[in-house]
Design a protein around this motif. Structure first.
Motif, short mmCIF file in Angstrom:
data_model
loop_
_atom_site.label_atom_id
_atom_site.label_comp_id
_atom_site.label_asym_id
_atom_site.label_seq_id
_atom_site.Cartn_x
_atom_site.Cartn_y
_atom_site.Cartn_z
N ALA A 20 0.85 -1.18 0.00
CA ALA A 20 0.00 0.00 0.00
C ALA A 20 0.89 1.24 0.00
CB ALA A 20 -0.92 0.01 1.22
N VAL A 21 0.61 2.18 -0.91
CA VAL A 21 1.46 3.35 -1.08
C VAL A 21 0.60 4.61 -0.95
CG1 VAL A 21 2.98 4.60 -2.67
CG2 VAL A 21 3.01 2.10 -2.60
N ALA A 22 1.15 5.62 -0.22
CA ALA A 22 0.53 6.94 -0.12
C ALA A 22 1.63 7.98 -0.21
CB ALA A 22 -0.25 7.09 1.19
N VAL A 23 1.44 9.00 -1.09
CA VAL A 23 2.43 10.06 -1.29
C VAL A 23 1.80 11.37 -0.87
CG1 VAL A 23 3.92 11.22 -2.95
CG2 VAL A 23 3.44 8.78 -3.21
N PHE A 24 2.54 12.11 -0.03
CA PHE A 24 2.07 13.40 0.48
C PHE A 24 2.98 14.52 -0.02
CE2 PHE A 24 0.36 10.29 3.36
CZ PHE A 24 -0.89 10.77 3.69
N SER A 25 2.36 15.69 -0.28
CA SER A 25 3.14 16.86 -0.70
C SER A 25 3.82 17.48 0.51
CB SER A 25 2.23 17.89 -1.36
OG SER A 25 1.31 18.42 -0.40
N GLN A 26 4.61 18.53 0.23
CA GLN A 26 5.33 19.18 1.33
C GLN A 26 4.36 19.81 2.32
OE1 GLN A 26 7.95 22.27 -0.02
NE2 GLN A 26 9.05 22.43 1.91
N GLY A 27 3.17 20.21 1.85
CA GLY A 27 2.18 20.79 2.74
C GLY A 27 1.34 19.76 3.46
N GLY A 28 1.58 18.48 3.26
CA GLY A 28 0.83 17.44 3.97
C GLY A 28 -0.42 16.99 3.25
N GLN A 29 -0.57 17.31 1.97
CA GLN A 29 -1.75 16.92 1.21
C GLN A 29 -1.46 15.64 0.43
OE1 GLN A 29 -4.50 18.65 1.61
NE2 GLN A 29 -5.83 17.48 0.24
N LEU A 30 -2.39 14.69 0.47
CA LEU A 30 -2.23 13.45 -0.27
C LEU A 30 -2.31 13.73 -1.76
CD1 LEU A 30 -2.04 10.31 -0.14
CD2 LEU A 30 -4.54 10.30 -0.32
N VAL A 31 -1.30 13.30 -2.52
CA VAL A 31 -1.29 13.53 -3.96
C VAL A 31 -1.42 12.23 -4.75
CG1 VAL A 31 0.05 15.66 -3.78
CG2 VAL A 31 1.25 13.48 -3.99
N MET A 32 -1.19 11.09 -4.12
CA MET A 32 -1.29 9.84 -4.85
C MET A 32 -1.42 8.69 -3.87
SD MET A 32 1.37 8.27 -7.68
CE MET A 32 1.12 9.67 -8.76
N SER A 33 -2.21 7.70 -4.24
CA SER A 33 -2.32 6.44 -3.48
C SER A 33 -2.68 5.35 -4.47
CB SER A 33 -3.36 6.54 -2.38
OG SER A 33 -4.67 6.76 -2.93
N ASN A 34 -2.45 4.08 -4.08
CA ASN A 34 -2.71 2.99 -5.02
C ASN A 34 -3.87 2.13 -4.57
OD1 ASN A 34 -1.53 1.75 -2.88
ND2 ASN A 34 -0.09 0.51 -4.08
N PHE A 35 -4.15 1.13 -5.40
CA PHE A 35 -5.29 0.25 -5.12
C PHE A 35 -5.07 -0.55 -3.85
CE2 PHE A 35 -7.49 -3.84 -5.74
CZ PHE A 35 -8.80 -3.38 -5.84
N ALA A 36 -3.82 -0.99 -3.60
CA ALA A 36 -3.53 -1.77 -2.39
C ALA A 36 -3.81 -0.96 -1.14
CB ALA A 36 -2.08 -2.23 -2.40
N TYR A 37 -3.55 0.37 -1.18
CA TYR A 37 -3.84 1.23 -0.03
C TYR A 37 -5.35 1.26 0.24
CZ TYR A 37 -4.38 5.47 2.77
OH TYR A 37 -4.73 6.35 3.76
N ALA A 38 -6.15 1.40 -0.84
CA ALA A 38 -7.60 1.43 -0.65
C ALA A 38 -8.11 0.12 -0.07
CB ALA A 38 -8.28 1.75 -1.97
N GLN A 39 -7.54 -0.99 -0.50
CA GLN A 39 -7.95 -2.28 0.03
C GLN A 39 -7.53 -2.45 1.48
OE1 GLN A 39 -9.77 -4.75 -1.53
NE2 GLN A 39 -10.10 -3.23 -3.16
N LEU A 40 -6.34 -1.98 1.82
CA LEU A 40 -5.84 -2.17 3.19
C LEU A 40 -6.63 -1.35 4.20
CD1 LEU A 40 -3.69 -3.32 5.13
CD2 LEU A 40 -2.27 -1.31 4.55
N TRP A 41 -6.86 -0.07 3.87
CA TRP A 41 -7.50 0.83 4.84
C TRP A 41 -8.99 1.00 4.59
CZ3 TRP A 41 -5.07 1.80 9.15
CH2 TRP A 41 -3.67 1.79 9.16
N ASP A 42 -9.52 0.23 3.64
CA ASP A 42 -10.97 0.20 3.43
C ASP A 42 -11.54 1.59 3.05
OD1 ASP A 42 -13.41 -1.02 3.15
OD2 ASP A 42 -13.97 -0.74 5.26
N HIS A 43 -10.81 2.35 2.30
CA HIS A 43 -11.34 3.62 1.78
C HIS A 43 -10.40 4.11 0.68
CE1 HIS A 43 -8.82 7.11 3.33
NE2 HIS A 43 -8.18 6.04 3.77
N ASP A 44 -10.93 4.99 -0.22
CA ASP A 44 -10.15 5.55 -1.32
C ASP A 44 -10.07 7.06 -1.12
OD1 ASP A 44 -8.81 6.18 -3.58
OD2 ASP A 44 -10.36 5.53 -4.99
#
Length: 524
Positions: free
Chosen positions: A408-432
């Motif tokens: 599961a992958v999540a990428v955050f900008s310098q300001g702390g905003q989510l800019v990208m996530s993958n399908f495995a992340y949505a499956q793991l944490w049960d939300h997109d």
């Protein structure tokens, strides 16, 4: 018996003679009476008298009628009377308004008027009677109305003064073109054009060529080359019997304004010539008035066609013939779209992207201009659209790559905003979180992770790591989900101050259901 007949005959003869004498006396009396006239005044009355009922003139003496007939003012008798006598008697109109109550008034003429006059007003039987009187007894002549003559002289003097001091050039010329009279302004300009040491003489010199100017026609502009610089005049010629009246109105300001406008248009044209955006300006009648070379390059319309000033519909038809307009399925629909285009542009609402059959993409903007004009701007955004498509394709490719990653992958900008996530992340944490990126900040996601895992300090440390600026060191940690799975969390800084977080399930573990730690209790 004969005596009776003689007596009777004498009586008849006497009666006849008496009757004839009476008839002769009556005829003589009738012949001495003055003839009946249609005026309220006697023919011998030489005064200047006006009789009005309100503003309607009931009667007037001959001199009074002549005074009104010679007035240059157009309108009813009362208006012409006020225009004639008002300058000599400034209080006339105000005193007439109160005459009904006053009964009569006597007004002296204004100071400086020669000869002095007096105007007497009377209100008699519902009528207004105005009498103009000359108070200078020495200038009175038998059989002439000196008051009317004085009024006419006053008006002539006023007109002469107006013409002499007029800032425009006025002159009268014969049909042959010779100047027979001129005002002071004309004489001054004529004197300026004479050689040094030369005086004006008769006949007066002609300083303008009026031969080609049609009387009553359109004004013609001519220039006088004076010593102080050229001066421009607009010439107007008016027929006057066997002569012509000519007027020369100064137009230096208009010439300068036209020159400034011409220079501005040239500057504007040069500026437009270097613009990469095609520009077409239509007037209120939707006729093309201005375009730049970029319009020719973008639309491939012939320059001679644009120079001929076609209409807006003509330009749109020419664009359609060259496949430079999005083509609908039928011509009727296309024509309705063009009508709507003009309406939207007139209200300043038109802005569309045209995808052309040849692969080009135009951004077309319509904006209203003053006096009902309309401006269209054509911009070729094909390269911009290509970059946008490539960027979108790169994003889709990058998303497809990280979706193929098992972690599961999540990428955050310098300001702390989510800019990208993958399908495995949505499956793991049960939300997109990509569905609501505006709310997908590190703070809200840390709360989500904390609510769906056992109590741990790792999430507070994760939030501090993401929002921390400057040099950072990658680190790892572990957390247990509520279903008992243990995940390994890795936090790594990447380019531009961004942060990469990966979640890896270490083992399936037991099928335990964990609850978040409550205050005062230890987790199992």
């Amino acid at each position: 018996m004969s005596t009776d007949w003689i007596f009777a005959a004498g009586m008849v003869l006497t009666a006849t003679l008496v009757a004839l004498g009476c008839l002769i006396l009556l005829a003589a009396f009738q012949s001495r009476r003055a003839p009946v006239t249609d005026s309220l005044f006697q023919q011998s009355d030489q005064a200047t008298v006006f009789v009005f009922d309100g503003e309607a003139m009931i009667d007037a003496t001959p001199s009074a009628r002549f005074m009104l007939a010679s007035s240059v003012v157009r309108g009813g008798p009362w208006l012409r009377l006020l225009a004639r006598l008002g300058p000599m008697f400034p209080e006339l109109e105000a005193r007439v308004l109160t005459l009904h109550g006053d009964g009569q008034f006597i007004l002296p003429s204004k100071e400086g008027l020669l000869p002095p006059l007096v105007l007497r007003g009377e209100y008699v039987g519902g009528l207004i009677r105005l009498t103009l009187i000359n108070t200078d007894t020495e200038q009175r002549e038998p059989g002439r109305d000196s008051a009317a003559d004085s009024a006419l002289q006053q008006e002539v003097s006023a007109l002469r003064n107006v013409l002499s001091n007029a800032p425009i050039l006025v002159w009268t010329e014969a049909l042959s073109g010779d100047v027979v009279w001129a005002n002071q302004a004309y004489l001054m300009r004529a004197a300026d054009l004479l050689p040094t040491g030369t005086d004006l003489s008769w006949p007066l010199p002609r300083i303008f060529n009026t031969a080609a100017i049609a009387p009553g026609g359109k004004p013609q502009r001519q220039k006088l080359a004076l010593e102080g610089g050229p001066q421009w005049f607009d010439l107007v010629v008016v027929p006057a019997g066997d002569q012509r009246l000519a007027y020369a109105l100064p137009s230096n300001a208009a010439v300068r304004a036209e020159g400034s406008l011409r220079d501005f248009m040239q500057t504007l044209t040069k500026t437009f010539a270097h613009l990469p955006i095609g520009l077409a300006i239509f007037d209120k009648d939707r006729v093309l008035q201005l375009f730049n070379p970029a319009l020719v390059d973008l639309t491939t319309l012939p320059p001679d066609f644009l120079i001929s000033r076609p209409s807006l519909n003509g330009v749109l038809d020419a664009l359609r013939d060259r496949a430079m307009i999005p083509e609908p399925k039928d011509y009727r629909t296309w024509r309705k779209q063009m009508i709507k285009l003009e309406e939207d542009a007139s209200s300043g609402l038109y802005e569309e992207t045209w995808s052309l059959p040849g692969g080009q993409t135009f951004r077309v903007i319509g904006r209203p201009h003053p006096n009902g004009a309309l401006a269209f701007m054509f911009e070729d955004i094909s390269s911009e659209m290509s970059r946008t498509r490539r960027y979108r394709a790169d994003l889709e490719l990058g998303q497809a790559v990280i979706d193929a990653v098992d972690e599961a992958v999540a990428v955050f900008s310098q300001g702390g905003q989510l800019v990208m996530s993958n399908f495995a992340y949505a499956q793991l944490w049960d939300h997109d979180p990509a569905v609501l990126l505006s709310d997908a900040g590190i703070g809200s996601l840390s709360d989500w992770w904390r609510d769906h895992s056992a109590a741990s300090l790792i999430w507070a440390d994760a939030m501090d790591f993401v929002i921390t600026a400057g040099d950072r060191t990658a680190w790892e940690g572990e957390a247990r989900l509520l279903d008992g799975r243990l995940i390994s969390c890795r936090f790594r800084p990447i380019t531009g101050g961004a942060t990469l977080i990966t979640f890896h399930v270490q083992a399936a573990g037991l099928a335990l259901t964990l609850q978040p730690e409550e205050p005062g209790l230890m987790s199992a």
